[in-house]
Design an enzyme around this catalytic site. Sequence first.
Site, PDB file in Angstrom:
ATOM      1  N   ALA A  44       0.863  -1.175  -0.017  1.00 37.21           N
ATOM      2  CA  ALA A  44      -0.122  -0.127  -0.209  1.00 37.21           C
ATOM      3  C   ALA A  44       1.067   1.200   0.100  1.00 37.21           C
ATOM      4  CB  ALA A  44      -0.922  -0.005   1.211  1.00 37.21           C
ATOM      5  N   GLN A  45       0.457   2.120  -0.931  1.00 31.73           N
ATOM      6  CA  GLN A  45       1.404   3.349  -0.854  1.00 31.73           C
ATOM      7  C   GLN A  45       0.714   4.477  -0.392  1.00 31.73           C
ATOM      8  OE1 GLN A  45       2.323   4.055  -5.125  1.00 31.73           O
ATOM      9  NE2 GLN A  45       3.780   2.211  -5.071  1.00 31.73           N
ATOM     10  N   GLY A  46      -0.531   4.919  -0.856  1.00 34.87           N
ATOM     11  CA  GLY A  46      -1.001   6.295  -0.629  1.00 34.87           C
ATOM     12  C   GLY A  46      -1.306   6.505   0.874  1.00 34.87           C
ATOM     13  N   GLU A 112      -6.430  12.435  -2.274  1.00 34.60           N
ATOM     14  CA  GLU A 112      -6.560  11.466  -3.399  1.00 34.60           C
ATOM     15  C   GLU A 112      -7.767  11.650  -4.155  1.00 34.60           C
ATOM     16  OE1 GLU A 112      -5.552   7.643  -1.978  1.00 34.60           O
ATOM     17  OE2 GLU A 112      -3.583   8.257  -1.132  1.00 34.60           O
ATOM     18  N   ASP A 219      -8.491 -16.822  -2.525  1.00 37.47           N
ATOM     19  CA  ASP A 219      -8.718 -18.108  -1.919  1.00 37.47           C
ATOM     20  C   ASP A 219      -9.792 -18.121  -0.847  1.00 37.47           C
ATOM     21  OD1 ASP A 219      -6.542 -19.048  -3.490  1.00 37.47           O
ATOM     22  OD2 ASP A 219      -5.128 -18.417  -1.875  1.00 37.47           O
ATOM     23  N   HIS A 240      -6.963   0.197 -10.910  1.00 37.47           N
ATOM     24  CA  HIS A 240      -6.318   1.472 -10.497  1.00 37.47           C
ATOM     25  C   HIS A 240      -5.964   2.225 -11.712  1.00 37.47           C
ATOM     26  CE1 HIS A 240      -3.470   4.440  -8.658  1.00 37.47           C
ATOM     27  NE2 HIS A 240      -3.915   3.970  -7.226  1.00 37.47           N
ATOM     28  N   HIS A 348      -6.924  -3.822  -9.233  1.00 38.62           N
ATOM     29  CA  HIS A 348      -6.460  -3.478  -8.020  1.00 38.62           C
ATOM     30  C   HIS A 348      -6.960  -3.899  -6.732  1.00 38.62           C
ATOM     31  CE1 HIS A 348      -4.152  -0.659  -5.438  1.00 38.62           C
ATOM     32  NE2 HIS A 348      -5.258   0.077  -5.155  1.00 38.62           N
ATOM     33  N   GLU A 372      -9.872  -7.285   2.543  1.00 38.16           N
ATOM     34  CA  GLU A 372     -10.440  -7.116   1.246  1.00 38.16           C
ATOM     35  C   GLU A 372     -11.304  -8.288   0.807  1.00 38.16           C
ATOM     36  OE1 GLU A 372      -7.388  -5.906  -1.495  1.00 38.16           O
ATOM     37  OE2 GLU A 372      -8.342  -6.422  -3.246  1.00 38.16           O
ATOM     38  N   ARG A 383     -14.707   1.882  -4.425  1.00 38.66           N
ATOM     39  CA  ARG A 383     -14.128   2.219  -3.117  1.00 38.66           C
ATOM     40  C   ARG A 383     -13.515   3.425  -3.223  1.00 38.66           C
ATOM     41  NH1 ARG A 383      -8.604   1.477  -1.101  1.00 38.66           N
ATOM     42  NH2 ARG A 383      -8.218   0.731  -3.161  1.00 38.66           N
ATOM     43  N   SER A 388      -9.456   1.254   2.061  1.00 38.03           N
ATOM     44  CA  SER A 388      -9.655   0.069   2.455  1.00 38.03           C
ATOM     45  C   SER A 388      -8.728  -0.490   3.675  1.00 38.03           C
ATOM     46  CB  SER A 388      -8.988  -0.991   1.432  1.00 38.03           C
ATOM     47  OG  SER A 388      -7.732  -0.453   0.701  1.00 38.03           O
TER      48      SER A 388
HETATM   49  P1  FAD Z   1      -3.743  -8.786   2.942  1.00 36.08           P
HETATM   50  O1  FAD Z   1      -2.809  -7.619   3.106  1.00 36.08           O
HETATM   51  O2  FAD Z   1      -3.590  -8.967   1.105  1.00 36.08           O
HETATM   52  O3  FAD Z   1      -3.258 -10.174   3.122  1.00 36.08           O
HETATM   53  C1  FAD Z   1      -3.551 -11.207   2.476  1.00 36.08           C
HETATM   54  C2  FAD Z   1      -3.040 -12.360   3.399  1.00 36.08           C
HETATM   55  O4  FAD Z   1      -3.762 -13.709   3.032  1.00 36.08           O
HETATM   56  C3  FAD Z   1      -1.648 -12.765   2.830  1.00 36.08           C
HETATM   57  O5  FAD Z   1      -0.809 -13.076   3.946  1.00 36.08           O
HETATM   58  C4  FAD Z   1      -1.731 -14.221   2.055  1.00 36.08           C
HETATM   59  O6  FAD Z   1      -0.529 -14.839   2.374  1.00 36.08           O
HETATM   60  C5  FAD Z   1      -3.064 -14.691   2.940  1.00 36.08           C
HETATM   61  N1  FAD Z   1      -3.454 -15.753   2.239  1.00 36.08           N
HETATM   62  C6  FAD Z   1      -4.371 -15.662   0.899  1.00 36.08           C
HETATM   63  N2  FAD Z   1      -4.802 -16.776   0.598  1.00 36.08           N
HETATM   64  C7  FAD Z   1      -4.447 -17.607   1.565  1.00 36.08           C
HETATM   65  C8  FAD Z   1      -4.322 -19.060   1.781  1.00 36.08           C
HETATM   66  N3  FAD Z   1      -5.405 -19.903   0.865  1.00 36.08           N
HETATM   67  N4  FAD Z   1      -3.802 -19.727   2.630  1.00 36.08           N
HETATM   68  C9  FAD Z   1      -3.004 -19.070   3.612  1.00 36.08           C
HETATM   69  N5  FAD Z   1      -2.822 -17.720   3.517  1.00 36.08           N
HETATM   70  C10 FAD Z   1      -3.539 -17.041   2.644  1.00 36.08           C
HETATM   71  N6  FAD Z   1      -5.492   0.746   0.405  1.00 36.08           N
HETATM   72  C11 FAD Z   1      -5.387   1.956   1.037  1.00 36.08           C
HETATM   73  O7  FAD Z   1      -6.360   2.019   1.922  1.00 36.08           O
HETATM   74  N7  FAD Z   1      -4.441   2.661   0.939  1.00 36.08           N
HETATM   75  C12 FAD Z   1      -3.385   2.635  -0.101  1.00 36.08           C
HETATM   76  O8  FAD Z   1      -2.726   3.514   0.144  1.00 36.08           O
HETATM   77  C13 FAD Z   1      -3.580   1.384  -0.760  1.00 36.08           C
HETATM   78  N8  FAD Z   1      -2.246   0.986  -1.592  1.00 36.08           N
HETATM   79  C14 FAD Z   1      -2.268   0.032  -2.150  1.00 36.08           C
HETATM   80  C15 FAD Z   1      -1.526  -0.201  -3.184  1.00 36.08           C
HETATM   81  C16 FAD Z   1      -1.315  -1.454  -3.704  1.00 36.08           C
HETATM   82  C17 FAD Z   1      -0.150  -1.704  -4.947  1.00 36.08           C
HETATM   83  C18 FAD Z   1      -2.282  -2.444  -3.583  1.00 36.08           C
HETATM   84  C19 FAD Z   1      -1.903  -3.893  -4.252  1.00 36.08           C
HETATM   85  C20 FAD Z   1      -3.401  -2.309  -2.675  1.00 36.08           C
HETATM   86  C21 FAD Z   1      -3.386  -0.998  -1.969  1.00 36.08           C
HETATM   87  N9  FAD Z   1      -4.429  -0.622  -1.227  1.00 36.08           N
HETATM   88  C22 FAD Z   1      -4.388   0.385  -0.548  1.00 36.08           C
HETATM   89  C23 FAD Z   1      -5.450  -1.797  -0.792  1.00 36.08           C
HETATM   90  C24 FAD Z   1      -4.938  -2.578   0.424  1.00 36.08           C
HETATM   91  O9  FAD Z   1      -3.865  -2.487   0.511  1.00 36.08           O
HETATM   92  C25 FAD Z   1      -5.649  -4.053   0.613  1.00 36.08           C
HETATM   93  O10 FAD Z   1      -7.041  -4.027   0.440  1.00 36.08           O
HETATM   94  C26 FAD Z   1      -5.453  -4.182   2.261  1.00 36.08           C
HETATM   95  O11 FAD Z   1      -3.998  -4.153   2.532  1.00 36.08           O
HETATM   96  C27 FAD Z   1      -5.964  -5.632   2.185  1.00 36.08           C
HETATM   97  O12 FAD Z   1      -5.519  -6.146   3.310  1.00 36.08           O
HETATM   98  P2  FAD Z   1      -5.699  -7.529   3.957  1.00 36.08           P
HETATM   99  O13 FAD Z   1      -5.202  -7.722   5.402  1.00 36.08           O
HETATM  100  O14 FAD Z   1      -7.352  -7.854   3.823  1.00 36.08           O
HETATM  101  O15 FAD Z   1      -5.017  -8.666   3.057  1.00 36.08           O
HETATM  102  C1  SIN Z   2      -2.911   4.584  -3.935  1.00 37.84           C
HETATM  103  O1  SIN Z   2      -1.859   4.797  -3.385  1.00 37.84           O
HETATM  104  O2  SIN Z   2      -3.095   5.163  -5.113  1.00 37.84           O
HETATM  105  C2  SIN Z   2      -3.688   3.460  -3.708  1.00 37.84           C
HETATM  106  C3  SIN Z   2      -4.720   3.857  -2.678  1.00 37.84           C
HETATM  107  C4  SIN Z   2      -5.571   2.913  -2.543  1.00 37.84           C
HETATM  108  O3  SIN Z   2      -5.718   1.829  -3.423  1.00 37.84           O
HETATM  109  O4  SIN Z   2      -6.474   3.296  -1.755  1.00 37.84           O
END
Ligand code: FAD
Ligand code: SIN
Length: 523
Positions: A44-46, A112, A219, A240, A348, A372, A383, A388
């Site tokens: 996550a960047q922003g 943003e 998954d 994105h 994204h 997510e 969104r 998120s």
């Molecule tokens: P994740 O952080 O994706 O973690 C998922 C975990 O589940 C991992 O550990 C993985 O190994 C595990 N997993 C998955 N399947 C299995 C399985 N079958 N068995 C065991 N483990 C499994 N959101 C913002 O609000 N601000 C931002 O600035 C922003 N920037 C982003 C930039 C990028 C490049 C990306 C990709 C996303 C960004 N988002 C941002 C979105 C946000 O980062 C994600 O929605 C959020 O971090 C999701 O968190 P999470 O804990 O739900 O899942």
């Molecule tokens: C971004 O930094 O543009 C990603 C932010 C987000 O997905 O919420």
Amino acid sequence: MIKVDFLVIGSGLAGLSYALKVADYGKVCIISKTKIDETNTNLAQGGIAAVTHRPDSYKKHVEDTLIAGDGLCNKEIVEMIVSEAPKQIDKLVEWGAKFDKKPDGKFDLAKEGGHSEHRVLHHKDHTGNEIQRALIAQIKKHHNIEVIEFHFAIDLITQHHLGFSVIRHHTDIECYGIYLYDINSNKIKTVLAKTTYLATGGIGNVYHTTTNPKVATGDGIAMVYRAKGLIENMEFVQFHPTSLYNSGERPSFLITEAIRGFGAILRTSDGSEFMLKYDKRACLAPRDIVARAIDNEMKIRGDDFVYLDCTHLSSDKLIMNFPKIYQKCLSLDIDITKDFIPVVPAAHYLCGGVKVNNQAQTSIKFLYAAGETSSTGMHGANRLASNSLLEAVVYADKAARHAISVINEIDYNFNIPKWNDEGTSNLEEMVLITQEFKELQQIMTNYVGIVRSNLRLKRALLRLEILYKETEQLFERSTVSLKLCELRNAINIAYIIIKMAKHRKESRGLHYNIDYPLKNKLL
Ligand code: FAD
Ligand code: SIN
């Protein structure tokens, strides 16, 4: 067999923050598919959106979220999440996450797309990495938390595995744990859990171009789907607008939206600004609008990318605020202080997912979901940027509170059979699996991407049915492998996205179908 009070699947923000909150009340086990920090969170960047001081207000943050969500957000949930944000930010800071501050000690807030105020807390341009770092440090200190890396959750264990073939109502389904595949030893273990919590992140790899790491194959949602739990809003896949155009790189490197909040401008290959043609908010319109506008401009001109121009901005400030982006681009001979950055939209974020109530409970008993993977009602059809991480940390807290309140009333179910691998053998069909994954990504990208139509969706479903049958047969006959499990899940996810997209007879938010034109809009 592993036996645990609180089973956590996923090591991103949703998983780790929940684990820290329940760890004083029982044994916690966190499962991570690969390394603990290979997560969407880490990339996550922003930043993370939260109202911290005037002139901003909860009301404005709620309104911006509802506008972006295009009529499908649950207002009560949005209000709850927005108003709990400051408390959860304090908790992240207490755990050691550092957000940038101004000389006066107040948070340095970014802006943003779709936000009417500066309200995004950040750590330069790598906020997620900072949050992940801080939480991992806390996790390591807690004696009640075990982290199991390189293990893959295959399926939820429900009554189905005990031989109950008829369950009267979907709310009667119960979850007793999971079957877990050890990627290194190839063994399948049974995990018994009093409560199971899904924080398995996104689905980006269902598409050809994505900002998500390779673990994001949907998954958790696929497991719930197979266990007959409720899933919703899967048609709302967020692209994105600006990932770095660098053919063959996977995941695609993100160019944060915050850089547009800082003044960067989108331009076509001839250098023209184009966003004002599409929306009066220009480059800071909500993501669905910007991504569609870029897609349209690329198609009209036959270009593979558009440009993001930062060259008019202060070089010093640019490098100070966006050091990672500066370095990454420089490694490709693009000096963002002098050169335009080539960018393309990339899959994204998934707005829908496993349906949860306001305590993060799924329709399946003893099963929670957050982050997510879940669908809380916060994002509706689209969104708002940086909402998120906020939703993940607030819902992890909700789930923790509920799980703690019931944990002493739940017993383990000891009648669970071992994983059934009768009739399987090691077919080693990696070629088939790899090719089918590529085909799947092509189908989804070509027919179920930013712009859809009834005919494209129909075609996608027909193609997918072939892949589904072939993969299910392979799964029945083969010993378990990571790639095969991921393919099976990704096909399930694609199927649900297409089905829900076909069902929605309108264009709304991220679901744009040319057979249902948007009123009063250019696209
Ligand atoms: P994740 O952080 O994706 O973690 C998922 C975990 O589940 C991992 O550990 C993985 O190994 C595990 N997993 C998955 N399947 C299995 C399985 N079958 N068995 C065991 N483990 C499994 N959101 C913002 O609000 N601000 C931002 O600035 C922003 N920037 C982003 C930039 C990028 C490049 C990306 C990709 C996303 C960004 N988002 C941002 C979105 C946000 O980062 C994600 O929605 C959020 O971090 C999701 O968190 P999470 O804990 O739900 O899942
Ligand atoms: C971004 O930094 O543009 C990603 C932010 C987000 O997905 O919420």
